[in-house]
Design an enzyme around this catalytic site. Sequence first.
Site, mmCIF file in Angstrom:
data_model
loop_
_atom_site.group_PDB
_atom_site.id
_atom_site.type_symbol
_atom_site.label_atom_id
_atom_site.label_comp_id
_atom_site.label_asym_id
_atom_site.label_seq_id
_atom_site.Cartn_x
_atom_site.Cartn_y
_atom_site.Cartn_z
ATOM 1 N N GLY A 1 -8.087 4.045 1.719
ATOM 2 C CA GLY A 1 -7.119 4.230 2.619
ATOM 3 C C GLY A 1 -7.352 3.319 3.681
ATOM 4 N N THR B 1 -4.916 -11.314 10.417
ATOM 5 C CA THR B 1 -5.142 -11.673 8.716
ATOM 6 C C THR B 1 -3.946 -12.375 8.046
ATOM 7 O OG1 THR B 1 -6.599 -9.913 8.630
ATOM 8 C CG2 THR B 1 -5.630 -10.816 6.727
ATOM 9 N N CYS C 1 -5.994 -1.756 5.970
ATOM 10 C CA CYS C 1 -6.685 -2.994 5.488
ATOM 11 C C CYS C 1 -6.718 -3.117 3.935
ATOM 12 C CB CYS C 1 -7.894 -3.376 6.136
ATOM 13 S SG CYS C 1 -7.925 -3.408 7.939
ATOM 14 N N ASN D 1 -12.447 -7.828 1.519
ATOM 15 C CA ASN D 1 -11.722 -6.897 1.467
ATOM 16 C C ASN D 1 -11.356 -6.510 -0.033
ATOM 17 O OD1 ASN D 1 -12.112 -6.219 3.776
ATOM 18 N ND2 ASN D 1 -9.889 -6.354 4.561
ATOM 19 N N LYS E 1 -11.692 -14.023 3.882
ATOM 20 C CA LYS E 1 -11.722 -12.933 4.544
ATOM 21 C C LYS E 1 -10.750 -11.911 3.685
ATOM 22 C CE LYS E 1 -9.649 -9.490 7.158
ATOM 23 N NZ LYS E 1 -10.221 -8.685 7.736
ATOM 24 N N VAL F 1 -7.438 -5.294 16.704
ATOM 25 C CA VAL F 1 -8.193 -6.407 16.571
ATOM 26 C C VAL F 1 -8.229 -6.916 18.138
ATOM 27 C CG1 VAL F 1 -8.303 -8.787 15.366
ATOM 28 C CG2 VAL F 1 -7.711 -6.706 14.083
ATOM 29 N N ARG G 1 -3.042 5.669 9.126
ATOM 30 C CA ARG G 1 -2.391 4.630 8.234
ATOM 31 C C ARG G 1 -2.946 4.752 6.731
ATOM 32 N NH1 ARG G 1 -2.820 -0.502 11.765
ATOM 33 N NH2 ARG G 1 -4.742 0.613 12.163
ATOM 34 N N PHE H 1 -20.359 0.938 -0.735
ATOM 35 C CA PHE H 1 -18.992 0.943 -1.179
ATOM 36 C C PHE H 1 -19.059 1.464 -2.612
ATOM 37 C CE2 PHE H 1 -15.714 -0.031 1.978
ATOM 38 C CZ PHE H 1 -16.687 -0.345 3.005
ATOM 39 N N LYS I 1 -10.858 7.904 7.288
ATOM 40 C CA LYS I 1 -12.103 8.084 7.274
ATOM 41 C C LYS I 1 -12.620 8.644 8.556
ATOM 42 C CE LYS I 1 -13.479 3.175 8.815
ATOM 43 N NZ LYS I 1 -14.248 2.092 8.866
HETATM 44 C C1 UGA Z 1 -12.139 -2.936 6.291
HETATM 45 C C2 UGA Z 1 -13.310 -3.606 5.787
HETATM 46 O O1 UGA Z 1 -14.330 -2.893 5.476
HETATM 47 C C3 UGA Z 1 -13.818 -4.405 7.265
HETATM 48 O O2 UGA Z 1 -14.719 -5.542 6.752
HETATM 49 C C4 UGA Z 1 -12.439 -5.381 7.753
HETATM 50 O O3 UGA Z 1 -12.493 -6.223 8.792
HETATM 51 C C5 UGA Z 1 -11.412 -4.415 7.811
HETATM 52 O O4 UGA Z 1 -10.863 -3.814 6.633
HETATM 53 C C6 UGA Z 1 -10.115 -5.313 7.944
HETATM 54 O O5 UGA Z 1 -9.539 -6.117 7.353
HETATM 55 O O6 UGA Z 1 -9.728 -5.468 9.288
HETATM 56 P P1 UGA Z 1 -11.622 -0.365 7.445
HETATM 57 O O7 UGA Z 1 -10.175 -0.480 7.097
HETATM 58 O O8 UGA Z 1 -12.001 -0.070 8.867
HETATM 59 O O9 UGA Z 1 -12.538 -1.932 7.263
HETATM 60 O O10 UGA Z 1 -12.184 0.621 6.698
HETATM 61 P P2 UGA Z 1 -13.615 0.527 5.486
HETATM 62 O O11 UGA Z 1 -14.732 1.184 6.010
HETATM 63 O O12 UGA Z 1 -13.585 -0.312 4.563
HETATM 64 O O13 UGA Z 1 -12.857 1.871 4.534
HETATM 65 C C7 UGA Z 1 -11.808 1.795 3.851
HETATM 66 C C8 UGA Z 1 -11.715 2.993 2.981
HETATM 67 O O14 UGA Z 1 -12.590 3.200 1.891
HETATM 68 C C9 UGA Z 1 -11.889 4.376 3.765
HETATM 69 O O15 UGA Z 1 -10.813 5.059 3.193
HETATM 70 C C10 UGA Z 1 -13.153 4.774 2.871
HETATM 71 O O16 UGA Z 1 -13.115 6.167 3.130
HETATM 72 C C11 UGA Z 1 -13.085 4.130 1.420
HETATM 73 N N1 UGA Z 1 -14.427 4.129 0.973
HETATM 74 C C12 UGA Z 1 -15.267 3.426 1.601
HETATM 75 C C13 UGA Z 1 -14.543 4.766 -0.370
HETATM 76 O O17 UGA Z 1 -13.696 5.435 -0.578
HETATM 77 N N2 UGA Z 1 -15.845 4.667 -1.091
HETATM 78 C C14 UGA Z 1 -16.920 3.948 -0.227
HETATM 79 O O18 UGA Z 1 -18.007 3.797 -1.104
HETATM 80 C C15 UGA Z 1 -16.603 3.128 0.796
#
Ligand code: UGA
Length: 466
Positions: A260, A119, A263, A211, A207, A11, A331, A252, A324
């Site tokens: 995973g 956070t 966050c 999430n 926030k 961050v 993590r 999403f 991802k």
């Molecule tokens: C997440 C939030 O999307 C951000 O907005 C937030 O700022 C951040 O956490 C945080 O709190 O710092 P991030 O952890 O980088 O961001 O990852 P995401 O893109 O949200 O993906 C999270 C997980 O969900 C991944 O494992 C992804 O593969 C999974 N996912 C995502 C799904 O299984 N299906 C979907 O349709 C979308």
Amino acid sequence: MRVAVIGLGYVGLVTAGGLAEWGHDVLGIEVDPGRLETLRAGRLPIHEPGLDGLIARHIAGNRIHFASDAHLVSSAQVVIIAVGTHDGNGGWQTDTIRRCLGDIVPMLADDVVLVIRSTLPPEFVPTLAGFIDGVRAAADRSPIPVVINPEFTREGNAIQDFLFPERVVIGVVRDDVGAGVRSMRNLYRAVDAPILTLPAADAVLAKLGSNLFLATKISFANELAALCDAFDADVSSVVDAMGRDKRIGPAFLRSGVGFGGSCLPHQVTMTIRSAEQRAIDVPLLRAVDQINHDQRSSFVDRLERGLGGSLKGRRIALLGLTFKPGTDDLRDAPALTIALSLVTRGATVFAYDPMPSARTAARRILPAITVTDDVWSALSNADAIGLVTEWPEFIDLDWSEVRRVVRGDTLVDGRNVLDPATIDAAGFNYTGFGRQVGTTRAPSRTVAQKLQSVAVGSIASSNGFG
Ligand code: UGA
């Protein structure tokens, strides 16, 4: 403005780079000597596409400096705290942020604004103003404005998310004459998005709520996929049709092994714990968490079923380790739980991830599996393939060629990104989550292509440092 950022993790570094890009003078303070040395040598301790170039450019232009000496913050107009608040075990910890505030707050100038970007647990918020006032008073200093400014950036897309936010949230902890909010508006003057000024508790819940809602959408999509499997429907087409309703939206809702990262999973479990401590029942969040865990075991079950009911002595090629694409972050990555479970059930796992630093870390974390340096070594002689992370490299594989090098025909697509008809035609027995072979629909292709372009863009601008 002169801005100090305390804590140069994910961050903090994105914030430092983004603020410098807007023309602010940024001083990054990091107490970890190893991390500081890495940064000063022009390298990043994390992988985020484009961030290394951005930071290098602003170091060269004298707009970013890194230091360990917290005394230097005394001349800053804005001081941003970005230290961790996870306890590493699904709970919150506030020891780090308390210690950091205890050290920094006495040194701050009277006309500073103190910004908390970490956070925060909602239960910590009511204590914050009193804690900071107490530290100021003990140092014989007058009170300062304090605000909470949560971040909404995604790993892999963080710079874009920072520079072009959809909203900026400022939660007011203490701002007697409005100087804090005025400074924040000045800090964000380059932003073309609403700047929402809220009470501190609302900002923290906004926030977390964001999430939690994203996590809920994913678990909902996973439950929907189970219904699609039961009723012979294709979840990609179903979600495409649903998502065109603006009230729902397509984002999403991709089913598979679940969410995973550092966050979403943590914030779901942490919120459940916080609620329980206040005797508030949160059945929806408990279900979101449960469904997410079940997806990982369901993936292993699907591989087992494909292999006739036993994984004992079978060789599994696991494609993808990071949580991802576009990151090297392991993590709470579904691949780690899945790999362990496969090994526990008697399988041998050969895993590959395109990110070299993720492979190195996985070798350390999971010595029971073999991590290969190329995808073909992982695939060779596999009895079954499990795709866990939707890297473009996997989507683009020549699947007929893959079929020639593997022993068995079982393929489980844990991200619903492969085209079932193509995989079927290559001679595999395709299993996704809520997807039916022989009913390929255009929308699923669209999802895969979108994913591909996002991830390719991320990779193109990265240099592979982790
Ligand atoms: C997440 C939030 O999307 C951000 O907005 C937030 O700022 C951040 O956490 C945080 O709190 O710092 P991030 O952890 O980088 O961001 O990852 P995401 O893109 O949200 O993906 C999270 C997980 O969900 C991944 O494992 C992804 O593969 C999974 N996912 C995502 C799904 O299984 N299906 C979907 O349709 C979308």
